[in-house]
Design a protein around this motif. Structure first.
Motif, PDB file in Angstrom:
ATOM      1  N   TYR A  35       0.740  -1.394   0.049  1.00 54.12           N
ATOM      2  CA  TYR A  35       0.164  -0.084  -0.114  1.00 54.12           C
ATOM      3  C   TYR A  35       1.033   1.196   0.079  1.00 54.12           C
ATOM      4  O   TYR A  35       1.980   1.173   0.593  1.00 54.12           O
ATOM      5  CB  TYR A  35      -0.748   0.102   1.274  1.00 54.12           C
ATOM      6  N   THR A  36       0.390   2.286  -0.727  1.00 50.80           N
ATOM      7  CA  THR A  36       1.163   3.679  -0.620  1.00 50.80           C
ATOM      8  C   THR A  36       0.223   4.452  -0.031  1.00 50.80           C
ATOM      9  O   THR A  36      -0.826   4.501   0.038  1.00 50.80           O
ATOM     10  CB  THR A  36       1.414   4.110  -1.733  1.00 50.80           C
ATOM     11  N   ALA A  37       0.657   5.735   0.634  1.00 53.71           N
ATOM     12  CA  ALA A  37      -0.064   6.604   1.454  1.00 53.71           C
ATOM     13  C   ALA A  37      -0.885   7.395   0.564  1.00 53.71           C
ATOM     14  O   ALA A  37      -1.891   7.666   0.744  1.00 53.71           O
ATOM     15  CB  ALA A  37       0.979   7.536   2.135  1.00 53.71           C
ATOM     16  N   VAL A  38      -0.323   7.515  -0.760  1.00 56.51           N
ATOM     17  CA  VAL A  38      -1.275   8.357  -1.884  1.00 56.51           C
ATOM     18  C   VAL A  38      -2.255   7.590  -2.436  1.00 56.51           C
ATOM     19  O   VAL A  38      -3.106   8.005  -3.350  1.00 56.51           O
ATOM     20  CB  VAL A  38      -0.381   9.361  -2.506  1.00 56.51           C
ATOM     21  N   GLY A  39      -2.150   6.383  -2.435  1.00 62.17           N
ATOM     22  CA  GLY A  39      -3.059   5.595  -3.285  1.00 62.17           C
ATOM     23  C   GLY A  39      -4.535   5.312  -2.474  1.00 62.17           C
ATOM     24  O   GLY A  39      -4.842   5.984  -1.523  1.00 62.17           O
ATOM     25  N   SER A  40      -5.368   4.793  -3.373  1.00 63.20           N
ATOM     26  CA  SER A  40      -6.783   4.514  -2.943  1.00 63.20           C
ATOM     27  C   SER A  40      -7.373   3.009  -2.953  1.00 63.20           C
ATOM     28  O   SER A  40      -6.820   2.539  -3.754  1.00 63.20           O
ATOM     29  CB  SER A  40      -7.787   5.363  -3.892  1.00 63.20           C
ATOM     30  N   TYR A  41      -7.698   2.784  -1.833  1.00 64.96           N
ATOM     31  CA  TYR A  41      -8.048   1.225  -1.797  1.00 64.96           C
ATOM     32  C   TYR A  41      -9.301   1.026  -1.306  1.00 64.96           C
ATOM     33  O   TYR A  41      -9.952   1.888  -0.357  1.00 64.96           O
ATOM     34  CB  TYR A  41      -7.019   0.305  -0.778  1.00 64.96           C
ATOM     35  N   ASP A  42      -9.759  -0.139  -1.458  1.00 64.66           N
ATOM     36  CA  ASP A  42     -11.438  -0.511  -0.920  1.00 64.66           C
ATOM     37  C   ASP A  42     -11.350  -0.619   0.542  1.00 64.66           C
ATOM     38  O   ASP A  42     -10.250  -1.562   0.875  1.00 64.66           O
ATOM     39  CB  ASP A  42     -11.743  -1.823  -1.489  1.00 64.66           C
ATOM     40  N   GLU A  95     -15.670  19.629  15.691  1.00 65.15           N
ATOM     41  CA  GLU A  95     -16.747  20.240  14.847  1.00 65.15           C
ATOM     42  C   GLU A  95     -16.024  20.641  13.884  1.00 65.15           C
ATOM     43  O   GLU A  95     -16.511  20.715  12.586  1.00 65.15           O
ATOM     44  CB  GLU A  95     -17.260  21.387  15.770  1.00 65.15           C
ATOM     45  N   LYS A  96     -14.623  21.151  13.902  1.00 63.94           N
ATOM     46  CA  LYS A  96     -14.107  21.586  13.081  1.00 63.94           C
ATOM     47  C   LYS A  96     -13.660  20.400  11.668  1.00 63.94           C
ATOM     48  O   LYS A  96     -13.542  20.846  10.663  1.00 63.94           O
ATOM     49  CB  LYS A  96     -12.628  22.071  13.378  1.00 63.94           C
ATOM     50  N   VAL A  97     -13.461  19.200  12.439  1.00 67.60           N
ATOM     51  CA  VAL A  97     -13.487  18.236  11.362  1.00 67.60           C
ATOM     52  C   VAL A  97     -14.464  18.046  10.322  1.00 67.60           C
ATOM     53  O   VAL A  97     -14.201  17.999   9.212  1.00 67.60           O
ATOM     54  CB  VAL A  97     -13.274  16.781  12.005  1.00 67.60           C
ATOM     55  N   ASP A  98     -15.763  17.983  10.857  1.00 69.62           N
ATOM     56  CA  ASP A  98     -16.721  17.998   9.840  1.00 69.62           C
ATOM     57  C   ASP A  98     -17.113  19.432   9.190  1.00 69.62           C
ATOM     58  O   ASP A  98     -17.486  19.051   7.687  1.00 69.62           O
ATOM     59  CB  ASP A  98     -18.133  17.466  10.478  1.00 69.62           C
ATOM     60  N   ARG A  99     -16.723  20.473   9.749  1.00 66.53           N
ATOM     61  CA  ARG A  99     -17.364  21.665   8.863  1.00 66.53           C
ATOM     62  C   ARG A  99     -16.296  22.141   8.388  1.00 66.53           C
ATOM     63  O   ARG A  99     -16.371  23.143   7.170  1.00 66.53           O
ATOM     64  CB  ARG A  99     -17.593  22.705  10.189  1.00 66.53           C
ATOM     65  N   TYR A 100     -14.785  21.512   8.426  1.00 57.95           N
ATOM     66  CA  TYR A 100     -13.797  22.220   7.496  1.00 57.95           C
ATOM     67  C   TYR A 100     -12.815  21.202   6.988  1.00 57.95           C
ATOM     68  O   TYR A 100     -12.664  20.930   5.763  1.00 57.95           O
ATOM     69  CB  TYR A 100     -12.979  23.177   8.400  1.00 57.95           C
ATOM     70  N   ILE A 101     -12.390  20.172   7.820  1.00 54.90           N
ATOM     71  CA  ILE A 101     -11.353  19.556   7.388  1.00 54.90           C
ATOM     72  C   ILE A 101     -11.834  18.439   6.307  1.00 54.90           C
ATOM     73  O   ILE A 101     -11.361  18.173   5.373  1.00 54.90           O
ATOM     74  CB  ILE A 101     -10.788  18.401   8.578  1.00 54.90           C
ATOM     75  N   HIS A 102     -13.183  17.909   6.561  1.00 54.72           N
ATOM     76  CA  HIS A 102     -13.540  16.610   5.436  1.00 54.72           C
ATOM     77  C   HIS A 102     -14.171  17.540   4.204  1.00 54.72           C
ATOM     78  O   HIS A 102     -13.714  17.013   3.265  1.00 54.72           O
ATOM     79  CB  HIS A 102     -14.914  16.324   6.230  1.00 54.72           C
ATOM     80  N   ILE A 103     -14.148  18.897   4.050  1.00 55.72           N
ATOM     81  CA  ILE A 103     -14.649  19.614   3.182  1.00 55.72           C
ATOM     82  C   ILE A 103     -13.192  19.932   2.273  1.00 55.72           C
ATOM     83  O   ILE A 103     -13.232  19.703   0.914  1.00 55.72           O
ATOM     84  CB  ILE A 103     -15.442  20.955   3.426  1.00 55.72           C
ATOM     85  N   GLU A 104     -12.133  19.966   3.127  1.00 50.08           N
ATOM     86  CA  GLU A 104     -10.894  20.372   2.530  1.00 50.08           C
ATOM     87  C   GLU A 104     -10.135  18.982   1.747  1.00 50.08           C
ATOM     88  O   GLU A 104      -9.820  18.797   0.829  1.00 50.08           O
ATOM     89  CB  GLU A 104      -9.902  21.022   3.248  1.00 50.08           C
ATOM     90  N   VAL A 105     -10.640  18.041   2.538  1.00 51.14           N
ATOM     91  CA  VAL A 105     -10.266  16.625   1.971  1.00 51.14           C
ATOM     92  C   VAL A 105     -10.699  16.325   0.797  1.00 51.14           C
ATOM     93  O   VAL A 105     -10.324  15.710  -0.077  1.00 51.14           O
ATOM     94  CB  VAL A 105     -10.140  15.547   3.103  1.00 51.14           C
ATOM     95  N   LYS A 106     -12.071  16.553   0.501  1.00 49.18           N
ATOM     96  CA  LYS A 106     -12.749  16.367  -0.536  1.00 49.18           C
ATOM     97  C   LYS A 106     -12.257  17.345  -1.936  1.00 49.18           C
ATOM     98  O   LYS A 106     -12.421  16.775  -2.677  1.00 49.18           O
ATOM     99  CB  LYS A 106     -14.322  16.580  -0.448  1.00 49.18           C
ATOM    100  N   LYS A 107     -11.831  18.410  -1.307  1.00 48.75           N
ATOM    101  CA  LYS A 107     -11.227  19.218  -2.480  1.00 48.75           C
ATOM    102  C   LYS A 107     -10.026  18.670  -2.979  1.00 48.75           C
ATOM    103  O   LYS A 107      -9.810  18.369  -4.147  1.00 48.75           O
ATOM    104  CB  LYS A 107     -10.986  20.502  -1.898  1.00 48.75           C
ATOM    105  N   PRO A 110     -11.165  14.484  -4.616  1.00 52.12           N
ATOM    106  CA  PRO A 110     -12.697  14.322  -4.937  1.00 52.12           C
ATOM    107  C   PRO A 110     -13.554  12.782  -4.878  1.00 52.12           C
ATOM    108  O   PRO A 110     -14.485  12.927  -4.685  1.00 52.12           O
ATOM    109  CB  PRO A 110     -12.687  14.900  -6.421  1.00 52.12           C
ATOM    110  N   ASP A 111     -12.496  11.799  -5.037  1.00 53.77           N
ATOM    111  CA  ASP A 111     -13.270  10.355  -4.919  1.00 53.77           C
ATOM    112  C   ASP A 111     -13.372   9.847  -3.582  1.00 53.77           C
ATOM    113  O   ASP A 111     -13.728   8.829  -3.396  1.00 53.77           O
ATOM    114  CB  ASP A 111     -12.152   9.489  -5.767  1.00 53.77           C
TER     115      ASP A 111
END
Length: 179
Positions: A35-42, A95-107, A110-111
């Motif tokens: 596994y690599t840190a930047v990969g995406s896995y099931d 609260e910051k995780v949901d309102r900011y961090i998760h949004i930034e992670v999705k940016k 996107p997958d």
């Protein structure tokens, strides 16, 4: 699921149980362990690894997930797009995780589909948070909450209540128990 979740899990297994148990886990799961840190896995591969580790160590899978969540928190904090947290405490950071961090992670990725948190009944010392995730990893979330409280040097009591049989919806009742 982003590869950093996998690579950190493997690192924690190696540190906590040693290379021999780590290899047994991969063999039992019929997994190459590449596994690599930047990969995406099931995410089901991670569940398979956790179940294999549970089988080998006789430690319940839920306990392994919770321990993993607690131990991975500092690494996630370093690698995620986190705004200034100097004035945060456990509740404001969660609260910051949901309102900011998760949004930034999705940016950035996107997958990905991060969990969703819904907050209610917040006071100075209590918070109710509903966790929604198709990955059904409430015990990992509980461990991450514990890791967060440890980071902010606060004592936290957490009650976890599954809201459905799949545990894709879990309610956490959090109580700060001291400074």
């Amino acid at each position: 699921m982003k590869g950093i979740i996998f690579t950190e899990f493997i690192t924690i297994v190696e540190e906590q149980f040693g290379l021999e148990i780590s290899q047994k886990m991969f063999d039992h799961a019929n997994d190459t362990g590449v596994y690599t840190a930047v990969g995406s896995y099931d995410h089901r591969q991670l569940i398979k690894l956790i179940m294999s580790l549970s089988h080998i160590t006789n430690i319940p899978a839920q306990q392994l997930q919770q321990t993993y969540g607690r131990l991975v928190f500092p690494t996630l904090l370093k690698t995620l797009p986190v705004p200034d947290i100097e004035s945060d405490d456990t509740f404001s950071f969660i609260e910051k995780v949901d309102r900011y961090i998760h949004i930034e992670v999705k940016k950035l990725y996107p997958d990905v589909t991060p969990p969703k948190f819904v907050f209610s009944n917040k006071t100075q010392s209590t918070m109710t948070m509903d966790y929604h995730s198709a990955r059904c990893m409430g015990h990992v979330c509980m461990g991450v909450l514990e890791g967060c409280a440890n980071y902010f040097n606060q004592s936290l009591t957490i009650a976890m209540q599954p809201m459905n049989t799949s545990q894709s919806h879990v309610r956490f009742s959090l109580t700060l128990t001291g400074d």
